[in-house]
Motif scaffolding. Structure first.
Motif: not given
Length: 164
Positions: A106-109, A117-121, A101-102
């Motif tokens: 694996v944004d879509r999964r 949303p997977a952003d910001g990690f 995630l960082i």
């Protein structure tokens, strides 16, 4: 009764044995559930993770730790090594656990599985790392300053025992 290093060894209490059995049962259940869908993929992941850790990561952070120890040793302050080791180890552990995630791999999964949303990690991990090192520096500074009661303690320690 057997002795281990001079201490008598005794069996655990029934509650300890029950808790141990329950933890093994829970771990077994989790293992069965985990291996149910894709046992080959999970096994390969575990073997790969073990090899990556033992052959790449362990030597890497051993060399980095040795460098930190040598730097503090050269300055004559080896006891201050822990103020770098602890935040670095915690930050590295967070990076290791949350690396996909960082790294944004694996944004879509992640979005499909959680709906989030997977952003910001990356930013959060950097912030946590900065807070860990800042907290360590603050603790170092607090322990470095002289304590107000140290003169009183020294004076009491230097008096003869009859005066106490």
């Amino acid at each position: 009764m057997r002795k281990i290093r001079g201490v008598p060894a005794r069996a655990g209490s029934p509650l300890q044995l029950l808790l141990l059995a329950c933890s093994f049962a829970l771990a077994g259940y989790a293992g069965v559930r985990l291996l149910d869908d894709d046992w080959l993929g999970v096994a390969l992941w575990f073997v790969g993770a073990a090899l990556l850790h033992d052959l790449v990561l362990l030597p890497l952070y051993a060399v980095l730790d040795r460098g930190v120890v040598r730097a503090f040793d050269a300055a004559g302050h080896r006891e201050r090594t822990m103020y770098v080791r602890v935040p670095a180890a915690l930050s590295a552990l967070l990076l290791l656990v949350w690396f996909p995630l960082i790294g944004g791999q694996v944004d879509r999964r992640y979005r499909m599985a959680t709906g989030l949303p997977a952003d910001g990690f990356l930013g959060r991990w950097l912030l946590i790392t900065a807070v860990l090192f800042a907290g360590s520096a603050l603790l170092f500074l607090l322990r470095l300053r002289p304590r107000p009661t140290s003169r009183l303690r020294r004076a009491t320690k230097d008096r003869p025992p009859a005066v106490h």
